[in-house]
Design a protein around this motif. Structure first.
Motif, PDB file in Angstrom:
ATOM      1  N   ARG A  59     -19.328   8.365  -0.197  1.00  0.00           N
ATOM      2  CA  ARG A  59     -19.073   7.286  -1.155  1.00  0.00           C
ATOM      3  C   ARG A  59     -18.605   6.032  -0.423  1.00  0.00           C
ATOM      4  O   ARG A  59     -18.997   4.914  -0.759  1.00  0.00           O
ATOM      5  CB  ARG A  59     -18.015   7.695  -2.174  1.00  0.00           C
ATOM      6  N   LYS A  60     -17.749   6.203   0.585  1.00  0.00           N
ATOM      7  CA  LYS A  60     -17.267   5.057   1.330  1.00  0.00           C
ATOM      8  C   LYS A  60     -18.404   4.379   2.086  1.00  0.00           C
ATOM      9  O   LYS A  60     -18.521   3.164   2.120  1.00  0.00           O
ATOM     10  CB  LYS A  60     -16.173   5.493   2.313  1.00  0.00           C
ATOM     11  N   VAL A  61     -19.254   5.210   2.723  1.00  0.00           N
ATOM     12  CA  VAL A  61     -20.367   4.661   3.488  1.00  0.00           C
ATOM     13  C   VAL A  61     -21.312   3.883   2.572  1.00  0.00           C
ATOM     14  O   VAL A  61     -21.843   2.841   2.925  1.00  0.00           O
ATOM     15  CB  VAL A  61     -21.127   5.788   4.214  1.00  0.00           C
ATOM     16  N   GLY A  66     -13.263   4.395  -2.066  1.00  0.00           N
ATOM     17  CA  GLY A  66     -12.699   5.604  -1.507  1.00  0.00           C
ATOM     18  C   GLY A  66     -11.868   6.420  -2.458  1.00  0.00           C
ATOM     19  O   GLY A  66     -11.357   7.459  -2.074  1.00  0.00           O
ATOM     20  N   ARG A  67     -11.713   5.960  -3.711  1.00  0.00           N
ATOM     21  CA  ARG A  67     -10.909   6.681  -4.696  1.00  0.00           C
ATOM     22  C   ARG A  67      -9.560   7.078  -4.108  1.00  0.00           C
ATOM     23  O   ARG A  67      -9.141   8.221  -4.173  1.00  0.00           O
ATOM     24  CB  ARG A  67     -11.661   7.897  -5.217  1.00  0.00           C
ATOM     25  N   SER A  68      -8.903   6.109  -3.514  1.00  0.00           N
ATOM     26  CA  SER A  68      -7.614   6.385  -2.890  1.00  0.00           C
ATOM     27  C   SER A  68      -6.680   5.201  -3.122  1.00  0.00           C
ATOM     28  O   SER A  68      -7.111   4.048  -3.134  1.00  0.00           O
ATOM     29  CB  SER A  68      -7.788   6.617  -1.389  1.00  0.00           C
ATOM     30  N   TRP A 102      -7.817  10.812  -7.640  1.00  0.00           N
ATOM     31  CA  TRP A 102      -7.524   9.929  -6.505  1.00  0.00           C
ATOM     32  C   TRP A 102      -6.624  10.640  -5.500  1.00  0.00           C
ATOM     33  O   TRP A 102      -5.879  11.561  -5.837  1.00  0.00           O
ATOM     34  CB  TRP A 102      -6.802   8.668  -6.973  1.00  0.00           C
ATOM     35  N   SER A 103      -6.694  10.178  -4.257  1.00  0.00           N
ATOM     36  CA  SER A 103      -5.765  10.630  -3.231  1.00  0.00           C
ATOM     37  C   SER A 103      -4.798   9.493  -2.913  1.00  0.00           C
ATOM     38  O   SER A 103      -4.961   8.379  -3.403  1.00  0.00           O
ATOM     39  CB  SER A 103      -6.516  11.038  -1.957  1.00  0.00           C
ATOM     40  N   LEU A 104      -3.801   9.796  -2.099  1.00  0.00           N
ATOM     41  CA  LEU A 104      -2.817   8.794  -1.700  1.00  0.00           C
ATOM     42  C   LEU A 104      -2.901   8.586  -0.197  1.00  0.00           C
ATOM     43  O   LEU A 104      -2.793   9.537   0.575  1.00  0.00           O
ATOM     44  CB  LEU A 104      -1.403   9.245  -2.080  1.00  0.00           C
ATOM     45  N   SER A 105      -3.109   7.347   0.213  1.00  0.00           N
ATOM     46  CA  SER A 105      -3.083   6.985   1.638  1.00  0.00           C
ATOM     47  C   SER A 105      -1.750   6.292   1.896  1.00  0.00           C
ATOM     48  O   SER A 105      -1.498   5.204   1.384  1.00  0.00           O
ATOM     49  CB  SER A 105      -4.242   6.048   1.978  1.00  0.00           C
ATOM     50  N   LEU A 106      -0.905   6.937   2.691  1.00  0.00           N
ATOM     51  CA  LEU A 106       0.452   6.453   2.921  1.00  0.00           C
ATOM     52  C   LEU A 106       0.673   6.219   4.407  1.00  0.00           C
ATOM     53  O   LEU A 106       0.271   7.041   5.239  1.00  0.00           O
ATOM     54  CB  LEU A 106       1.466   7.480   2.408  1.00  0.00           C
ATOM     55  N   GLU A 124     -12.366  -1.231   5.789  1.00  0.00           N
ATOM     56  CA  GLU A 124     -12.965   0.070   6.096  1.00  0.00           C
ATOM     57  C   GLU A 124     -13.179   0.924   4.853  1.00  0.00           C
ATOM     58  O   GLU A 124     -13.604   2.078   4.956  1.00  0.00           O
ATOM     59  CB  GLU A 124     -12.071   0.816   7.094  1.00  0.00           C
ATOM     60  N   GLN A 125     -12.852   0.365   3.666  1.00  0.00           N
ATOM     61  CA  GLN A 125     -13.031   1.054   2.392  1.00  0.00           C
ATOM     62  C   GLN A 125     -12.266   2.382   2.340  1.00  0.00           C
ATOM     63  O   GLN A 125     -12.710   3.356   1.750  1.00  0.00           O
ATOM     64  CB  GLN A 125     -14.518   1.296   2.112  1.00  0.00           C
TER      65      GLN A 125
END
Length: 350
Positions: A59-61, A66-68, A102-106, A124-125
């Protein structure tokens, strides 16, 4: 002979098992509302049975996001780990993010690295949106997310109309605390903060001053100096003849309660202590802390809901969640008699 590892399930396999088209599976995992609840449940069950989830890397590519949720915190790892607020916030974010897939990018960064991380993650999405915490006066992140075109929500005091905020309804919090303290006979109360540069600190100072005027309290202010040789002694030596303090951090309030008696200051006999935040820390010390319990989890849920709508392209406005609740415990009691030595005098004499 080496065993051939099983192949990963495909969206087509999930669709066959659920008796639907691959597009229906895609709609469910993309959060689209055009699939019935019963069918969506059947699709999710089939996906669980086959251990299948969407390929978010692809999905990012493909440029579809990124659903984050990105959470960039400009704090040292040791101070972050000791702050119960962030632990509550992360716990509060977990379920609502899971509910929408969604995920969490921390990450923890130095202030100087903030802008770079925001730019890199967005370019970088890696993320779909940002949650901004610890909003500062003239916060450069607000202009930055606008330049990037990145959906963002501020958690705390609203500082820019262009970026929606989730704010706790604190209008009555200081009035509740000061009413409690004046009923105990306190007339000189100090507010203690450890982050004078944050927007919410200044907003609290203004509300404290207004509530003090209404309650007939003489207000004063002090900043916690963590670099002092003995921060508690340093603070007690600067607050003068106040008989009660309201401390922004329950961790700092707990440190004061634990150490003040060693400096000759009885809590609450000579000094009543109230924490602006409440958590498990409040009940570890003796006396237990009188504190204000904030709706951190409700704030997290509201922020996630706003961010999801922003990502969908909807217009949103700032939201206010329920107010703090005063939890009265043993760290507050009747004000000392007028002829009793003040906390600052005791601390300076020790």
């Amino acid at each position: 002979m080496t065993e051939t590892p099983p192949k990963r399930a495909t969206i087509a396999a999930v669709a066959r098992r659920a008796g639907v088209s691959p597009s229906a599976v895609s709609h469910v995992f993309n959060g689209r509302p055009n699939v019935s609840a019963a069918t969506a449940e059947r699709i999710r069950q089939a996906a669980d049975e086959l251990n299948w989830r969407p390929n978010y890397a692809s999905r990012k590519v493909s440029g579809r996001g990124g659903r984050s949720l990105g959470l960039v915190i400009a704090r040292a790892s040791d101070t972050f780990g000791r702050d119960p607020f962030f632990m509550r916030l992360l716990a509060g974010l977990t379920q609502p993010l899971a509910d929408i897939g969604w995920s969490l990018s921390l990450t923890l960064v130095a202030v100087d690295d903030e802008a770079r991380v925001y730019r890199e993650w967005w370019a970088e999405q890696r993320v779909d949106a940002f949650l901004l915490v610890d909003a500062r006066t003239n916060d450069p992140r607000l202009d930055l997310v606008g330049q990037l075109g990145a959906p963002a929500v501020v958690l705390g005091a609203p500082v820019d109309a262009a970026v929606p905020a989730v704010t706790v309804r604190d209008d009555a919090a200081f009035a509740a605390v000061l009413t409690h303290l004046t009923e105990l006979g306190h007339r000189r109360v100090a507010r203690i903060n450890d982050a004078p540069g944050l927007a919410h600190t200044q907003a609290r100072d203004r509300r404290f001053a207004a509530a003090a005027a209404e309650c007939g309290v003489e207000p004063s202010y002090a900043v916690w100096d963590a670099t002092a040789t003995d921060p508690v002694a340093d603070l007690l030596g600067r607050i003068g003849d106040v008989t009660a303090i309201i401390v922004d951090s329950e961790v700092i309030a707990a440190e004061i309660v634990a150490h003040a008696p060693e400096l000759g200051v009885s809590v609450p006999g000579q000094l009543s202590v109230v924490a602006w935040e409440d958590s498990w820390v409040s009940t570890l010390v003796r006396p237990r802390l009188t504190a204000l319990d904030a709706p951190v989890e409700e704030s997290a849920r509201t922020a996630v809901a706003l961010l999801e709508r922003l990502v969908r392209g909807e217009d949103v406005t700032s939201q206010t969640v329920g107010g703090r609740q005063l939890m009265v415990r043993e760290s507050t009691s009747a004000a000392p008699a007028p002829d009793h030595p003040c906390p600052g005098c005791d601390a300076r004499a020790s």
